[in-house]
Design an enzyme around this catalytic site. Structure first.
Site, PDB file in Angstrom:
ATOM      1  N   GLU A 159       0.848  -1.202   0.000  1.00 40.61           N
ATOM      2  CA  GLU A 159       0.000   0.000   0.000  1.00 40.61           C
ATOM      3  C   GLU A 159       0.885   1.254   0.000  1.00 40.61           C
ATOM      4  O   GLU A 159       0.607   2.234  -0.710  1.00 40.61           O
ATOM      5  CB  GLU A 159      -0.904   0.043   1.245  1.00 40.61           C
ATOM      6  CG  GLU A 159      -1.893  -1.107   1.374  1.00 40.61           C
ATOM      7  CD  GLU A 159      -1.332  -2.307   2.138  1.00 40.61           C
ATOM      8  OE1 GLU A 159      -0.137  -2.640   1.938  1.00 40.61           O
ATOM      9  OE2 GLU A 159      -2.062  -2.922   2.915  1.00 40.61           O
ATOM     10  N   ARG A 186      19.786 -21.599 -10.093  1.00 37.29           N
ATOM     11  CA  ARG A 186      20.801 -20.922 -10.917  1.00 37.29           C
ATOM     12  C   ARG A 186      20.303 -20.455 -12.288  1.00 37.29           C
ATOM     13  O   ARG A 186      20.902 -19.579 -12.890  1.00 37.29           O
ATOM     14  CB  ARG A 186      22.043 -21.819 -11.045  1.00 37.29           C
ATOM     15  CG  ARG A 186      21.736 -23.173 -11.639  1.00 37.29           C
ATOM     16  CD  ARG A 186      22.815 -24.219 -11.352  1.00 37.29           C
ATOM     17  NE  ARG A 186      22.433 -25.514 -11.869  1.00 37.29           N
ATOM     18  CZ  ARG A 186      21.656 -26.369 -11.242  1.00 37.29           C
ATOM     19  NH1 ARG A 186      21.168 -26.074 -10.068  1.00 37.29           N
ATOM     20  NH2 ARG A 186      21.338 -27.528 -11.789  1.00 37.29           N
ATOM     21  N   CYS A 229      -0.241   0.247   7.636  1.00 38.53           N
ATOM     22  CA  CYS A 229      -0.706   0.759   6.337  1.00 38.53           C
ATOM     23  C   CYS A 229      -2.058   1.446   6.493  1.00 38.53           C
ATOM     24  O   CYS A 229      -2.347   2.420   5.793  1.00 38.53           O
ATOM     25  CB  CYS A 229      -0.819  -0.371   5.331  1.00 38.53           C
ATOM     26  SG  CYS A 229       0.779  -0.997   4.855  1.00 38.53           S
TER      27      CYS A 229
HETATM   28  N1  AOF Z   1      15.527 -35.955 -13.241  1.00 35.84           N
HETATM   29  C1  AOF Z   1      14.803 -34.816 -13.169  1.00 35.84           C
HETATM   30  C2  AOF Z   1      14.712 -34.062 -11.982  1.00 35.84           C
HETATM   31  N2  AOF Z   1      15.376 -34.474 -10.881  1.00 35.84           N
HETATM   32  C3  AOF Z   1      15.448 -33.683  -9.644  1.00 35.84           C
HETATM   33  O1  AOF Z   1      16.290 -32.541  -9.794  1.00 35.84           O
HETATM   34  C4  AOF Z   1      17.430 -32.669  -8.931  1.00 35.84           C
HETATM   35  C5  AOF Z   1      18.663 -32.024  -9.544  1.00 35.84           C
HETATM   36  O2  AOF Z   1      18.686 -30.685  -9.186  1.00 35.84           O
HETATM   37  P1  AOF Z   1      19.902 -29.732  -9.667  1.00 35.84           P
HETATM   38  O3  AOF Z   1      21.182 -30.462  -9.386  1.00 35.84           O
HETATM   39  O4  AOF Z   1      19.767 -28.484  -8.861  1.00 35.84           O
HETATM   40  O5  AOF Z   1      19.713 -29.497 -11.132  1.00 35.84           O
HETATM   41  C6  AOF Z   1      17.544 -34.142  -8.740  1.00 35.84           C
HETATM   42  O6  AOF Z   1      18.293 -34.547  -7.651  1.00 35.84           O
HETATM   43  C7  AOF Z   1      16.097 -34.543  -8.587  1.00 35.84           C
HETATM   44  O7  AOF Z   1      15.605 -34.139  -7.317  1.00 35.84           O
HETATM   45  N3  AOF Z   1      13.963 -32.905 -12.011  1.00 35.84           N
HETATM   46  C8  AOF Z   1      13.345 -32.467 -13.127  1.00 35.84           C
HETATM   47  O8  AOF Z   1      12.678 -31.416 -13.099  1.00 35.84           O
HETATM   48  N4  AOF Z   1      13.451 -33.171 -14.266  1.00 35.84           N
HETATM   49  C9  AOF Z   1      14.143 -34.331 -14.345  1.00 35.84           C
HETATM   50  O9  AOF Z   1      14.197 -34.920 -15.432  1.00 35.84           O
HETATM   51 ZN    ZN Z   2       0.976  -3.004   5.877  1.00 35.67          ZN
END
Ligand code: AOF
Ligand code: ZN
Ligand code: NDP
Length: 368
Positions: free
Chosen positions: A53, A213, A87
């Site tokens: 606000e 990231r 507010c």
């Molecule tokens: N394989 C898979 C996933 N896997 C998940 O993402 C984690 C990896 O995270 P980072 O190392 O931060 O990229 C992994 O340990 C698991 O929890 N996620 C998804 O969206 N799609 C995918 O095909």
């Molecule tokens: Zn407030």
């Protein structure tokens, strides 16, 4: 002339811009309208800064227009002195004659008091415009305060034949099922939640980073289950030890933890939200089956964690599903086939939304 709904919808749009940055405050959106024209807009600043606000009022160039304006806001204006003045007082000070509110604030410090103040000052107050949408937008805040636990999102990616991981893996990293656009969306989600949780095997088998990231915003606090404190120090999640909570079994007393020289034990009651200053270990009783998810949730509440995204693996997700302790599930189905491996959990709820992200299908379930 536009409807009240039109302007609250705009409030909701801009409120999204603050998601993930305003904790422990909710991310509120506010629009000020005079002569059918939007003359000011604002959303909640990062914690400690002005509320929506105030940002909206400050953005109005010709302040004299405020005396004939309507202020639209997703959540009831606050009435208490927190980090900033109330507010409702500022609205009264600027003599804004009309206030339209999406939903009430359940916080006992505010609940109805902001409205009472405004009405007492002669302001015309309308409540409950797009109320359900506003409550949904503020769901993390409401769940934390009303249910005394974080808002819990389950997320995983499964193959067309229903697997999370293949039978065998050659390297200690994820086998990607989803495309890069879906994965970037997951990074956006990570910026919106307070914490992220994975199980022991996921760390051992994927060595995930669990960062955001590929999106602008802050990384969530990492939470990892490690019943036996067997996770090695060199895994990626411990690279920045300032933002990691390990949940272990009560039988791992502090002596063992001290010996490993890896952990600092901080009981949750000693921690305040902004002071995660080393690897922290919390204890739950793993022998109490069917309560593990609840114990984790209670622990996270003590750390004042408002929301968490649980990204696997299967056993960890299944634990929360079996204890029926989740609010939303976001499940990707990619075109790959693994023909065996780690079976994906199953959710039997009504589908809330389904979208196609190139060749991935994203299905959202809500646990209402
Ligand atoms: N394989 C898979 C996933 N896997 C998940 O993402 C984690 C990896 O995270 P980072 O190392 O931060 O990229 C992994 O340990 C698991 O929890 N996620 C998804 O969206 N799609 C995918 O095909
Ligand atoms: Zn407030
Ligand atoms: N496609 C995707 O979206 C994802 C895929 N994965 C894949 O999934 C696999 C890992 O899944 P999974 O093996 O199920 O492992 P998890 O990562 O869920 O870890 C399981 C371990 O966590 C502890 N744990 C979790 N819940 C409980 C509970 N209720 N009671 C006791 N202990 C519990 C146990 O540790 P302990 O054994 O020490 O008792 C258990 O062995 C990996 O191959 C990974 O690549 C992982 C995440 C997402």
């Amino acid at each position: 002339m536009q409807s009240h709904e039109y302007y609250i919808k705009r409030c909701l749009e801009i409120a999204k811009l603050g998601l993930g940055t305003t904790r422990p405050n909710p991310s509120v959106g506010c629009v000020i309208v005079a002569n059918n024209i939007i003359i000011g807009e604002g959303f909640t600043s990062p914690y400690g800064g002005p509320h929506a606000e105030v940002n909206a009022i400050n953005s109005v160039q010709d302040k004299s227009l405020l005396k004939l304006a309507t202020l639209y806001v997703t959540l009831e204006p606050c009435s208490h002195h927190g980090k900033t003045p109330p507010c409702s007082d500022i609205i009264i000070k600027h003599e804004i004659p009309e206030v339209v509110i999406g939903c009430l604030d359940d916080n006992p410090e505010v609940n109805g008091k902001g409205i009472a103040k405004l009405k007492k000052a002669g302001c015309n107050v309308t409540i409950g415009i797009l109320e359900e949408q506003c409550k949904t937008h503020h769901r993390r805040f409401f769940t934390f305060h009303n249910k005394k636990r974080p808002y819990i999102i389950l997320k995983w990616a499964e193959t067309s034949d229903g697997y999370l991981a293949p039978k065998q893996k050659k390297e200690q990293r994820p086998v990607w099922i989803t495309n890069t656009i879906s994965r970037q969306l997951v990074h956006k989600w990570r910026t919106e939640e307070h914490a992220i949780l994975v199980g022991t095997n996921t760390v051992l088998e994927d060595n995930p980073s669990l960062t955001a990231r590929d999106w602008k915003g802050s990384n969530p606090i990492k939470v990892v289950l490690d019943r036996e404190l067997k996770l090695p120090k060199f895994v990626s999640i411990f690279k920045n030890p300032d933002d990691c909570i390990t949940i272990t079994d009560i039988s791992n007393n502090s002596q063992k933890s001290d010996n490993s020289n890896q952990w600092t034990i901080h009981p949750p009651q000693d921690i305040n939200d902004s002071k995660f200053n080393s690897n922290m270990v919390s204890f739950i009783d793993y022998s109490k089956e069917k309560t593990i998810a609840h114990q984790i949730s209670e622990t996270l509440y003590k750390y004042k964690i408002q929301s968490i995204i649980i990204e696997g693996g299967a056993k960890t997700l299944q634990t929360f599903i079996e204890e029926n302790l989740w609010d939303e599930a976001r499940i990707f189905k990619g075109p790959t086939l693994f023909d065996g491996g780690v079976k994906a959990p199953v959710i039997s709820k009504k589908i809330k939304n389904q979208v196609l992200i190139k060749d991935d299908v994203l299905t959202i379930y809500s646990n209402d």
